[in-house]
Design an enzyme around this catalytic site. Structure first.
Site, mmCIF file in Angstrom:
data_model
loop_
_atom_site.group_PDB
_atom_site.id
_atom_site.type_symbol
_atom_site.label_atom_id
_atom_site.label_comp_id
_atom_site.label_asym_id
_atom_site.label_seq_id
_atom_site.Cartn_x
_atom_site.Cartn_y
_atom_site.Cartn_z
ATOM 1 N N LYS A 42 64.052 12.324 22.707
ATOM 2 C CA LYS A 42 65.043 13.138 21.979
ATOM 3 C C LYS A 42 66.279 13.333 22.857
ATOM 4 O O LYS A 42 66.345 14.279 23.660
ATOM 5 C CB LYS A 42 64.447 14.502 21.626
ATOM 6 C CG LYS A 42 63.356 14.438 20.584
ATOM 7 C CD LYS A 42 62.823 15.827 20.310
ATOM 8 C CE LYS A 42 61.631 15.773 19.375
ATOM 9 N NZ LYS A 42 60.762 16.933 19.522
ATOM 10 N N GLU A 49 61.699 11.760 30.350
ATOM 11 C CA GLU A 49 60.620 10.824 29.992
ATOM 12 C C GLU A 49 60.862 10.216 28.612
ATOM 13 O O GLU A 49 61.326 10.895 27.702
ATOM 14 C CB GLU A 49 59.289 11.578 29.982
ATOM 15 C CG GLU A 49 58.098 10.701 29.630
ATOM 16 C CD GLU A 49 56.793 11.317 30.076
ATOM 17 O OE1 GLU A 49 56.551 11.388 31.288
ATOM 18 O OE2 GLU A 49 56.025 11.739 29.203
ATOM 19 N N THR A 70 56.149 6.101 29.556
ATOM 20 C CA THR A 70 54.699 6.285 29.490
ATOM 21 C C THR A 70 53.983 4.987 29.103
ATOM 22 O O THR A 70 54.605 3.998 28.698
ATOM 23 C CB THR A 70 54.306 7.403 28.494
ATOM 24 O OG1 THR A 70 54.699 6.991 27.192
ATOM 25 C CG2 THR A 70 54.965 8.726 28.846
ATOM 26 N N HIS A 123 42.524 20.261 35.358
ATOM 27 C CA HIS A 123 42.269 19.190 34.387
ATOM 28 C C HIS A 123 41.093 19.623 33.489
ATOM 29 O O HIS A 123 40.104 20.166 33.993
ATOM 30 C CB HIS A 123 41.943 17.879 35.111
ATOM 31 C CG HIS A 123 41.803 16.724 34.169
ATOM 32 N ND1 HIS A 123 40.599 16.375 33.603
ATOM 33 C CD2 HIS A 123 42.726 15.876 33.661
ATOM 34 C CE1 HIS A 123 40.792 15.333 32.793
ATOM 35 N NE2 HIS A 123 42.066 15.019 32.818
ATOM 36 N N TYR A 183 47.460 19.086 37.864
ATOM 37 C CA TYR A 183 47.218 20.019 36.762
ATOM 38 C C TYR A 183 47.192 21.473 37.233
ATOM 39 O O TYR A 183 46.156 21.967 37.683
ATOM 40 C CB TYR A 183 45.878 19.648 36.078
ATOM 41 C CG TYR A 183 45.898 18.222 35.588
ATOM 42 C CD1 TYR A 183 46.275 17.920 34.293
ATOM 43 C CD2 TYR A 183 45.594 17.155 36.461
ATOM 44 C CE1 TYR A 183 46.351 16.600 33.859
ATOM 45 C CE2 TYR A 183 45.672 15.836 36.035
ATOM 46 C CZ TYR A 183 46.052 15.567 34.732
ATOM 47 O OH TYR A 183 46.143 14.268 34.299
HETATM 48 P P1 FAD Z 1 42.186 11.485 37.550
HETATM 49 O O1 FAD Z 1 43.028 11.748 38.722
HETATM 50 O O2 FAD Z 1 41.182 10.394 37.631
HETATM 51 O O3 FAD Z 1 41.451 12.851 37.178
HETATM 52 C C1 FAD Z 1 40.700 12.971 35.974
HETATM 53 C C2 FAD Z 1 39.524 13.934 36.189
HETATM 54 O O4 FAD Z 1 38.574 13.359 37.082
HETATM 55 C C3 FAD Z 1 39.920 15.269 36.811
HETATM 56 O O5 FAD Z 1 39.081 16.257 36.263
HETATM 57 C C4 FAD Z 1 39.615 15.069 38.295
HETATM 58 O O6 FAD Z 1 39.352 16.291 38.964
HETATM 59 C C5 FAD Z 1 38.382 14.179 38.233
HETATM 60 N N1 FAD Z 1 38.264 13.268 39.380
HETATM 61 C C6 FAD Z 1 39.268 12.606 39.996
HETATM 62 N N2 FAD Z 1 38.760 11.823 40.972
HETATM 63 C C7 FAD Z 1 37.420 11.981 40.952
HETATM 64 C C8 FAD Z 1 36.346 11.414 41.692
HETATM 65 N N3 FAD Z 1 36.561 10.537 42.687
HETATM 66 N N4 FAD Z 1 35.067 11.796 41.385
HETATM 67 C C9 FAD Z 1 34.829 12.679 40.374
HETATM 68 N N5 FAD Z 1 35.820 13.256 39.640
HETATM 69 C C10 FAD Z 1 37.090 12.901 39.902
HETATM 70 N N6 FAD Z 1 48.128 9.355 29.745
HETATM 71 C C11 FAD Z 1 48.410 8.135 29.214
HETATM 72 O O7 FAD Z 1 47.577 7.557 28.516
HETATM 73 N N7 FAD Z 1 49.620 7.518 29.458
HETATM 74 C C12 FAD Z 1 50.575 8.089 30.220
HETATM 75 O O8 FAD Z 1 51.646 7.513 30.407
HETATM 76 C C13 FAD Z 1 50.313 9.387 30.784
HETATM 77 N N8 FAD Z 1 51.215 10.015 31.581
HETATM 78 C C14 FAD Z 1 50.908 11.221 32.154
HETATM 79 C C15 FAD Z 1 51.817 11.833 33.035
HETATM 80 C C16 FAD Z 1 51.533 13.073 33.627
HETATM 81 C C17 FAD Z 1 52.535 13.709 34.551
HETATM 82 C C18 FAD Z 1 50.314 13.729 33.335
HETATM 83 C C19 FAD Z 1 50.003 15.074 33.937
HETATM 84 C C20 FAD Z 1 49.390 13.131 32.482
HETATM 85 C C21 FAD Z 1 49.666 11.872 31.905
HETATM 86 N N9 FAD Z 1 48.752 11.225 31.062
HETATM 87 C C22 FAD Z 1 49.039 9.990 30.517
HETATM 88 C C23 FAD Z 1 47.466 11.881 30.733
HETATM 89 C C24 FAD Z 1 46.359 11.497 31.754
HETATM 90 O O9 FAD Z 1 46.059 10.133 31.611
HETATM 91 C C25 FAD Z 1 45.139 12.380 31.430
HETATM 92 O O10 FAD Z 1 45.404 13.713 31.744
HETATM 93 C C26 FAD Z 1 43.800 11.917 32.008
HETATM 94 O O11 FAD Z 1 42.773 12.669 31.385
HETATM 95 C C27 FAD Z 1 43.645 12.103 33.501
HETATM 96 O O12 FAD Z 1 44.416 11.244 34.217
HETATM 97 P P2 FAD Z 1 44.557 11.386 35.825
HETATM 98 O O13 FAD Z 1 45.357 10.247 36.261
HETATM 99 O O14 FAD Z 1 44.994 12.754 36.172
HETATM 100 O O15 FAD Z 1 43.021 11.184 36.232
#
Ligand code: FAD
Length: 293
Positions: free
Chosen positions: A274, A17, A48, A151, A147
């Site tokens: 890195k 990444e 990212t 999460h 997660y």
């Molecule tokens: P979601 O899938 O929307 O989940 C977030 C929360 O909402 C969870 O608790 C889930 O259980 C809940 N949820 C999901 N759907 C619903 C629903 N329909 N109703 C109610 N609750 C719901 N962040 C950045 O800013 N840029 C990046 O490039 C980036 N890359 C990442 C790459 C990876 C592999 C990971 C693991 C994380 C990354 N993140 C990045 C961080 C990520 O944006 C955060 O962890 C964020 O808080 C959650 O994103 P998500 O897409 O998992 O959200």
């Protein structure tokens, strides 16, 4: 090439990444790091996307460069939480025009100060909405985040897994995990999500901790559990940069070998721009990468 084609090969793979520069003045150094990492010929490279603007401008630029200039497949991240429908549509159109085939669909972290805001007016509340939009708007291979340690906003693991199932049903072709430092947490999680009917490939995300200061930040961001073995290592070597780097690379290598030995075939390394760290891990695994799983 779509990443699902790579995952179908069923060979042990490493991907890396990079994150785009936060300011214009470091653009060249990020480009150089990206090129060095690309020269390691990873299975793919992810780029990212800054949730609140910031680093988001360069994501497309770098993802396109990885593919066109360096011949490595790229995965462009896209977040939606602080965006309007129009902005996201524009981004998706730009990805398509640039020939990006793989997109990581993320919600992004809730911007500071908006945690208690009225979310009914937001254009996007969850990543699932972005997954649906990507699915409708083009022939993308779509990734989603998952997660193993739940999460931070989720009430329970079963709730988290239920929403993950919805996200996969909406169109995720694969999932990448949040970092973890104890492989048993992943094995346990994989068992639970498979049982819940989530059968897409899961890419294990590994963060090599190579300096003492990084630990606190990484744990704060991810809420990851630190096994005693890992804590001891940081306590002992955290204040000696060279020793910590060597120990962190060894710990990550050890984690990856254990993952490969236990049925995980694709590992994504949070290489944090890195190239030396990425190269060292790859070298440690040189007789394993590419072999049939
Ligand atoms: P979601 O899938 O929307 O989940 C977030 C929360 O909402 C969870 O608790 C889930 O259980 C809940 N949820 C999901 N759907 C619903 C629903 N329909 N109703 C109610 N609750 C719901 N962040 C950045 O800013 N840029 C990046 O490039 C980036 N890359 C990442 C790459 C990876 C592999 C990971 C693991 C994380 C990354 N993140 C990045 C961080 C990520 O944006 C955060 O962890 C964020 O808080 C959650 O994103 P998500 O897409 O998992 O959200």
């Amino acid at each position: 090439m779509k990443l699902t084609e790579i995952f179908k090969k069923n060979t042990y793979s490493l991907s890396f990444e990079v994150f785009p520069p936060k300011t214009d003045d470091v653009y060249d150094s990020v480009k150089t790091a990206t090129e060095k990492i690309a020269k390691l010929s990873p299975a793919f490279m992810s780029v990212t996307y800054g949730a609140g603007g910031g680093t988001s401008r360069y994501t497309l630029d770098i993802a396109r460069g990885v593919k066109e200039q360096f011949g490595v497949e790229s995965l462009a991240h896209l977040t939606c939480v602080s965006s309007t429908r129009d902005t996201v549509k524009e981004r998706i159109a730009a990805f398509k025009a640039a020939g990006i085939e793989n997109v990581m669909a993320l919600r992004g972290d809730i911007p500071k100060g908006m945690e208690n805001a009225d979310r009914s007016t937001w254009h996007y509340r969850h990543a699932v909405e972005l997954v649906r939009e990507l699915k409708e708007s083009g022939d993308f291979c779509i990734g989603g985040a998952c997660y193993p340690e739940v999460h931070p906003e989720s009430g329970s693991q079963s709730e988290d897994i239920r929403y993950l199932w919805e996200k996969v049903e909406a169109g995720c072709d694969f999932l990448t995990t949040q970092m973890f430092f104890d492989n048993n947490l992943l094995y346990n999680y994989l068992y639970k999500i498979r049982e819940a009917g989530i059968i897409v490939p899961v890419i294990a995300g590994i963060m090599p901790i190579t300096n003492g200061k990084q630990v606190e930040r990484a744990i704060k961001l991810s809420g990851s559990f630190m096994p005693q073995r890992f804590k001891m290592l940081v306590d002992k070597f955290g204040s000696d940069p060279e020793a910590m780097k060597q120990a962190g690379i060894a710990y990550a290598t050890d984690q990856i070998i254990d993952l490969f030995a236990n049925g995980v075939t694709n590992v994504h390394v949070y290489s944090m721009n890195k190239p030396d760290v990425a190269a060292a891990i790859q070298k440690n695994l040189s007789s394993i990468i590419g072999k049939n799983a």
